[in-house]
Enzyme design. Sequence first.
Site, PDB file in Angstrom:
ATOM      1  N   CYS A 271      40.478  85.748   2.612  1.00 45.70           N
ATOM      2  CA  CYS A 271      39.779  85.464   3.862  1.00 45.70           C
ATOM      3  C   CYS A 271      38.691  84.408   3.648  1.00 45.70           C
ATOM      4  O   CYS A 271      38.997  83.261   3.359  1.00 45.70           O
ATOM      5  CB  CYS A 271      39.243  86.750   4.471  1.00 45.70           C
ATOM      6  SG  CYS A 271      38.866  86.603   6.240  1.00 45.70           S
TER       7      CYS A 271
ATOM      8  N   HIS B 186      43.906  90.930   4.607  1.00 52.71           N
ATOM      9  CA  HIS B 186      43.159  92.051   4.034  1.00 52.71           C
ATOM     10  C   HIS B 186      44.079  93.261   3.897  1.00 52.71           C
ATOM     11  O   HIS B 186      44.988  93.459   4.697  1.00 52.71           O
ATOM     12  CB  HIS B 186      41.991  92.444   4.940  1.00 52.71           C
ATOM     13  CG  HIS B 186      40.873  91.469   4.970  1.00 52.71           C
ATOM     14  ND1 HIS B 186      40.037  91.254   3.901  1.00 52.71           N
ATOM     15  CD2 HIS B 186      40.451  90.641   5.962  1.00 52.71           C
ATOM     16  CE1 HIS B 186      39.129  90.344   4.234  1.00 52.71           C
ATOM     17  NE2 HIS B 186      39.366  89.955   5.472  1.00 52.71           N
TER      18      HIS B 186
END
Length: 477
Positions: free
Chosen positions: A330, A424
């Site tokens: 991310c 994630h």
Amino acid sequence: MGALMIQGTGSNVGKSLLVAGLCRAARRRGIDVAPFKPQNMSNNAAVTPDGGEIGRAQALQARAAGLAPSVHMNPVLLKPETDRAAQVVVQGRAATRAAAADYGALKARLMGAVLDSFARLRTTHELVLVEGAGSPAEVNLRARDIANMGFARAADVPVVLAGDIDRGGVIAQIVGTQAVIDPADAAMIRGFVINRFRGDPSLFDAGRRFIVERTGWPDLGLVPWFPDAVRLPAEDAVDLRRASGGGGLHIACPMLSRIANFDDLDPLAAEPAVRLSMVPPGHALPGDADLVILPGTKSTRGDLAFLREQGWDIDLAAHLRRGGRVLGICGGYQMLGRMIHDPEGHDGSPGSTPGLGLLDIETRMAPEKRLTRIAGRALGQPVEGYEIHMGRSEGPDCARPFAHIPEPDGATSPDGRVAGTYLHGLFSGDGFRAAWLGQFGAASALDYGAGVDEVLDRLAGHLEAHLDIDRLFALAR
């Protein structure tokens, strides 16, 4: 049955785990139970099935209760962006940004959302177990409070106060709480619990009697230290240093100032073949690391500057020269590129920030946050997880994606030693994690999901052995 609230004498006294364990204990008794936390402050968010955000602790509590996570389990989530400002997420959606000095005025409007979400849970579940935030003894925050006694009195929910004896001074914690809070607030407390005791419990019998005599509150039990707590996902950054292991594969992760969704690392920390080092500010990345993971962050540009201030950019270059590998997740993925463009100032002041230049990509920030659960494949294995980010990354290295979900995600350098992904939760999948670790010669036979549920069952049994659970639940109304 009603609702019961667990408040604490301070932050990190074990409220989240107590509620998780009580949720699992209630479920084992056949009680339809749901967790609830009016206000949470965390950058470690979970994504609900409908694409909302809640605190990761409430997602774990929902799992303990046998429920899918819901935005109504944590209607107000504060995600710190700087030391003095945070994004405010209301019932799962980003609502505004607020400076700490201005948040008090906003709380009066947030109480409506809190009570609405609580009412939804209370009408659809037999029992609601509520977790407070911080401590009710923070009397400077009592006006317009929505997290502790302000909520308890507005919703008429009885309270059990938990103190942490491991940090010392638990008598003063509990007696002092009664001494400083308003008598009407103190009247909401139906008893106390001593958490995290080490040693012979009989040695604290006199202390427990003293607390009862001074406060008039019933003693609801003493909970010994639960060592398996380290095997459950962490929510607070204060827990990060606990992650460790003794395996041969050394993974290092720098503790960024706005680190977010660091529970990505929990499955790796649980692997016997892995040694995970969380590197605090002021310390160099270890020279013997096989892999460095740059984690998610609430402020990519701010934490990129922080990373450089620590000299970690120099450490990363040396790590790669030694033949090491790097994975960015991310915000960490965005840092690995050549440039981060933010012309409208969604992540700091408007402008562009040079990245680390380890991937041939560029990122452009955008106002819309991508917030979704996904499923796809990577390394020939199925992966599931979620995306929660602003910005889009493009460039030549995206031609070698990290995963397909089902569209291509992430990027990989030509030599394969640097990679990044927006995904994630990918390490929670046993098949992918085993394949990924296999690239480093590390074997995995861990069933991570089953392991979490086993620990939750042991936690429930631990509480059942040391608390009068039925008496506790009888306090609910």
